[in-house]
Design a protein around this motif. Sequence first.
Motif, PDB file in Angstrom:
ATOM      1  N   LYS A   9       0.887  -1.170   0.000  1.00 11.89           N
ATOM      2  CA  LYS A   9       0.000   0.000   0.000  1.00 11.89           C
ATOM      3  C   LYS A   9       0.919   1.212   0.000  1.00 11.89           C
ATOM      4  CE  LYS A   9      -3.554  -2.076   2.837  1.00 11.89           C
ATOM      5  NZ  LYS A   9      -3.951  -2.249   4.218  1.00 11.89           N
ATOM      6  N   GLN A  10       0.501   2.271  -0.646  1.00 11.60           N
ATOM      7  CA  GLN A  10       1.330   3.479  -0.673  1.00 11.60           C
ATOM      8  C   GLN A  10       0.521   4.665  -0.192  1.00 11.60           C
ATOM      9  OE1 GLN A  10       4.468   3.217  -1.314  1.00 11.60           O
ATOM     10  NE2 GLN A  10       4.526   1.213  -2.301  1.00 11.60           N
ATOM     11  N   ASN A  11       1.189   5.545   0.542  1.00  8.57           N
ATOM     12  CA  ASN A  11       0.562   6.803   0.938  1.00  8.57           C
ATOM     13  C   ASN A  11       1.141   7.903   0.066  1.00  8.57           C
ATOM     14  OD1 ASN A  11      -0.832   5.653   3.034  1.00  8.57           O
ATOM     15  ND2 ASN A  11       0.602   6.318   4.621  1.00  8.57           N
ATOM     16  N   CYS A  12       0.283   8.581  -0.656  1.00  2.00           N
ATOM     17  CA  CYS A  12       0.756   9.718  -1.435  1.00  2.00           C
ATOM     18  C   CYS A  12       0.047  10.940  -0.896  1.00  2.00           C
ATOM     19  CB  CYS A  12       0.426   9.547  -2.911  1.00  2.00           C
ATOM     20  SG  CYS A  12       1.409   8.266  -3.684  1.00  2.00           S
ATOM     21  N   SER A  13       0.844  11.955  -0.598  1.00  2.00           N
ATOM     22  CA  SER A  13       0.244  13.126   0.013  1.00  2.00           C
ATOM     23  C   SER A  13       0.177  14.263  -1.002  1.00  2.00           C
ATOM     24  CB  SER A  13       1.076  13.464   1.244  1.00  2.00           C
ATOM     25  OG  SER A  13       1.170  14.809   1.420  1.00  2.00           O
ATOM     26  N   LEU A  14      -0.925  14.966  -0.998  1.00  2.00           N
ATOM     27  CA  LEU A  14      -1.095  16.111  -1.892  1.00  2.00           C
ATOM     28  C   LEU A  14      -1.183  17.362  -1.033  1.00  2.00           C
ATOM     29  CD1 LEU A  14      -3.891  14.474  -4.065  1.00  2.00           C
ATOM     30  CD2 LEU A  14      -1.521  14.751  -4.720  1.00  2.00           C
ATOM     31  N   PRO A  15      -0.046  17.984  -0.742  1.00  2.00           N
ATOM     32  CA  PRO A  15      -0.050  19.145   0.149  1.00  2.00           C
ATOM     33  C   PRO A  15      -0.610  20.382  -0.564  1.00  2.00           C
ATOM     34  CG  PRO A  15       2.177  18.307  -0.224  1.00  2.00           C
ATOM     35  CD  PRO A  15       1.298  17.704  -1.231  1.00  2.00           C
ATOM     36  N   ILE A  16      -1.390  21.146   0.160  1.00  2.00           N
ATOM     37  CA  ILE A  16      -2.003  22.327  -0.431  1.00  2.00           C
ATOM     38  C   ILE A  16      -1.525  23.571   0.294  1.00  2.00           C
ATOM     39  CG2 ILE A  16      -4.195  23.466  -0.884  1.00  2.00           C
ATOM     40  CD1 ILE A  16      -5.276  20.790  -1.539  1.00  2.00           C
ATOM     41  N   LEU A  17      -1.068  24.524  -0.470  1.00  2.00           N
ATOM     42  CA  LEU A  17      -0.507  25.747   0.085  1.00  2.00           C
ATOM     43  C   LEU A  17      -1.137  26.951  -0.585  1.00  2.00           C
ATOM     44  CD1 LEU A  17       3.348  25.300  -0.040  1.00  2.00           C
ATOM     45  CD2 LEU A  17       1.978  25.515   1.991  1.00  2.00           C
ATOM     46  N   SER A  18      -1.091  28.050   0.109  1.00  2.00           N
ATOM     47  CA  SER A  18      -1.434  29.301  -0.528  1.00  2.00           C
ATOM     48  C   SER A  18      -0.131  30.087  -0.586  1.00  2.00           C
ATOM     49  CB  SER A  18      -2.475  30.035   0.301  1.00  2.00           C
ATOM     50  OG  SER A  18      -2.788  31.234  -0.318  1.00  2.00           O
TER      51      SER A  18
ATOM     52  N   LEU B 232       4.717  27.466   9.491  1.00  2.00           N
ATOM     53  CA  LEU B 232       3.849  27.487   8.324  1.00  2.00           C
ATOM     54  C   LEU B 232       2.966  26.249   8.386  1.00  2.00           C
ATOM     55  CD1 LEU B 232       3.211  28.873   5.651  1.00  2.00           C
ATOM     56  CD2 LEU B 232       4.943  27.454   4.597  1.00  2.00           C
ATOM     57  N   GLU B 233       1.693  26.499   8.290  1.00  2.00           N
ATOM     58  CA  GLU B 233       0.750  25.396   8.343  1.00  2.00           C
ATOM     59  C   GLU B 233       0.585  24.826   6.940  1.00  2.00           C
ATOM     60  OE1 GLU B 233      -3.228  26.243   9.706  1.00  2.00           O
ATOM     61  OE2 GLU B 233      -2.473  26.103  11.753  1.00  2.00           O
ATOM     62  N   VAL B 234       0.720  23.540   6.832  1.00  2.00           N
ATOM     63  CA  VAL B 234       0.507  22.913   5.538  1.00  2.00           C
ATOM     64  C   VAL B 234      -0.641  21.934   5.702  1.00  2.00           C
ATOM     65  CG1 VAL B 234       1.506  21.465   3.746  1.00  2.00           C
ATOM     66  CG2 VAL B 234       2.920  23.110   4.922  1.00  2.00           C
ATOM     67  N   VAL B 235      -1.571  21.980   4.802  1.00  2.00           N
ATOM     68  CA  VAL B 235      -2.637  20.998   4.843  1.00  2.00           C
ATOM     69  C   VAL B 235      -2.459  20.085   3.647  1.00  2.00           C
ATOM     70  CG1 VAL B 235      -4.192  22.595   5.981  1.00  2.00           C
ATOM     71  CG2 VAL B 235      -4.313  22.314   3.517  1.00  2.00           C
ATOM     72  N   ALA B 236      -2.919  18.861   3.802  1.00  2.00           N
ATOM     73  CA  ALA B 236      -2.711  17.902   2.726  1.00  2.00           C
ATOM     74  C   ALA B 236      -3.855  16.912   2.693  1.00  2.00           C
ATOM     75  CB  ALA B 236      -1.392  17.166   2.932  1.00  2.00           C
ATOM     76  N   PHE B 237      -4.041  16.331   1.536  1.00  2.00           N
ATOM     77  CA  PHE B 237      -4.921  15.172   1.430  1.00  2.00           C
ATOM     78  C   PHE B 237      -4.013  13.978   1.257  1.00  2.00           C
ATOM     79  CE2 PHE B 237      -7.699  18.569  -0.193  1.00  2.00           C
ATOM     80  CZ  PHE B 237      -8.714  18.447   0.744  1.00  2.00           C
ATOM     81  N   MET B 238      -4.152  13.018   2.171  1.00  2.00           N
ATOM     82  CA  MET B 238      -3.320  11.819   2.097  1.00  2.00           C
ATOM     83  C   MET B 238      -4.134  10.714   1.418  1.00  2.00           C
ATOM     84  SD  MET B 238      -0.513  10.278   3.400  1.00  2.00           S
ATOM     85  CE  MET B 238      -0.077  10.642   5.073  1.00  2.00           C
ATOM     86  N   ILE B 239      -3.667  10.301   0.268  1.00  2.00           N
ATOM     87  CA  ILE B 239      -4.384   9.285  -0.500  1.00  2.00           C
ATOM     88  C   ILE B 239      -3.652   7.952  -0.298  1.00  2.00           C
ATOM     89  CG2 ILE B 239      -5.295   8.684  -2.786  1.00  2.00           C
ATOM     90  CD1 ILE B 239      -6.064  11.483  -2.324  1.00  2.00           C
ATOM     91  N   THR B 240      -4.358   6.943   0.167  1.00  2.00           N
ATOM     92  CA  THR B 240      -3.753   5.621   0.337  1.00  2.00           C
ATOM     93  C   THR B 240      -4.240   4.721  -0.788  1.00  2.00           C
ATOM     94  OG1 THR B 240      -3.807   5.975   2.705  1.00  2.00           O
ATOM     95  CG2 THR B 240      -3.345   3.750   1.970  1.00  2.00           C
ATOM     96  N   ILE B 241      -3.276   4.149  -1.492  1.00  2.00           N
ATOM     97  CA  ILE B 241      -3.649   3.267  -2.601  1.00  2.00           C
ATOM     98  C   ILE B 241      -3.040   1.896  -2.380  1.00  2.00           C
ATOM     99  CG2 ILE B 241      -4.026   5.076  -4.306  1.00  2.00           C
ATOM    100  CD1 ILE B 241      -1.259   4.698  -5.308  1.00  2.00           C
ATOM    101  N   LYS B 242      -3.709   0.881  -2.899  1.00  2.00           N
ATOM    102  CA  LYS B 242      -3.298  -0.503  -2.686  1.00  2.00           C
ATOM    103  C   LYS B 242      -3.102  -1.137  -4.052  1.00  2.00           C
ATOM    104  CE  LYS B 242      -5.407  -4.644  -0.663  1.00  2.00           C
ATOM    105  NZ  LYS B 242      -6.138  -5.243  -1.779  1.00  2.00           N
TER     106      LYS B 242
END
Length: 314
Positions: A183-192, A238-248
């Motif tokens: 399984k892999q965790n891929c993170s999509l960090p979102i910044l302004s 600095l605050e970073v928010v992300a969506f962590m997508i786990t794929i198998k």
Amino acid sequence: MFFLIFVLQFCRLILAEFDFVQYGETEEFSNYMNNASLILKELFITREYEKELAPIFVPMPVNFSNSETKRMRVDLLLSYVRVFNLDAEKQRFNTRLEIEMSWRDPRLVWDKADFGGVDSIVTTAEKLWIPDTVVSNARVLDEVSGIAAQGAQIYSNGSIFLTTAYYSETACSINANKFPFDKQNCSLPILSLSMQPQWISLWPRVLPDLENNFEGNGEWEVIAAIPVTYSITAKQPLEVVAFMITIKREPNFYVYLAIGLTSLVSMTVLLDMLADAIPKTRVFPLLGIYVVVCVAITSVACISQPISGQESEI
Ligand SMILES: *[C@@H]1O[C@H](CO)[C@@H](O)[C@H](O)[C@H]1NC(C)=O
Ligand SMILES: *[C@@H]1O[C@H](CO)[C@@H](O)[C@H](O)[C@H]1NC(C)=O
Ligand SMILES: *[C@@H]1O[C@H](CO)[C@@H](O)[C@H](O)[C@H]1NC(C)=O
Ligand SMILES: *[C@@H]1O[C@H](CO)[C@@H](O)[C@H](O)[C@H]1NC(C)=O
């Protein structure tokens, strides 16, 4: 003089009104449309809304937590994820995302009692100031349709909702020690990028029944997407928010390759040797039957594996 102004105002109201009923629309629609068009005039013409100016309170102290004026809040709702590919060698993750962004612009507040109770209108996004949030480690980030082409919904309390679809290619570090059952965790960090932390806060969320909207590709299955917030301390926190997508990974392909093909290839080699070693007579040798039975068993194993071994995992 006052009378003249009154008459002019009255004429303007009358002119703004258009009776859509004569073209077969309902009275309700006609009232809504007329009121909505008055709202649009009020917000963008009378109040001289300027989209080049952000509704951001710049004199906010760095120590903003006890400031009376609150930071601007931008909500990010992940509403669709589709995985196109994870290139393990280049460690690149290709996805299509849909993110609904919402924020409040106090310049776009109206009193719905003045406009026949109309609470919400939809207009083109290009009329509005839009926060510049981006997926930060992306090599490629394309809006599937340009922002300008989209509709944004505005509520009378000043809230704006805008959904953007992205095609993104981000870096994702791959941990291969359980291959092919990984399984892999891929993170999509979102910044302004242009915003100071004291001006804007980002709040990531994931649509509650998003599991039903996940789409993988043949090899990867999306099993989870969760919002995460973490802070990186560079010069200032600095605050970073992300969506962590786990794929198998779907291991079937590699399992067939290992079990199926390897045994079939070795059988073929054996058969080849056999063919050289025995005379070409009418009787089929016992060893030949053995090889045929082995090939048959391997083939059955390959076919039955996806039926019985769907959830097999090490
Ligand atoms: C921020 O404000 C709080 C409360 O007024 C105060 O206790 C704290 O020392 C301040 N921090 C800084 C870095 O000024
Ligand atoms: C706005 O809506 C109200 C109630 O639906 C209606 O009476 C009024 O005529 C509408 N205003 C315009 C300019 O059409
Ligand atoms: C404004 O109203 C909409 C719709 O009722 C709601 O979803 C949104 O949260 C409200 N915004 C604020 C800032 O309260
Ligand atoms: C992925 O992230 C989850 C939640 O943070 C964690 O429990 C899991 O161990 C991670 N998996 C991998 C393969 O890193």
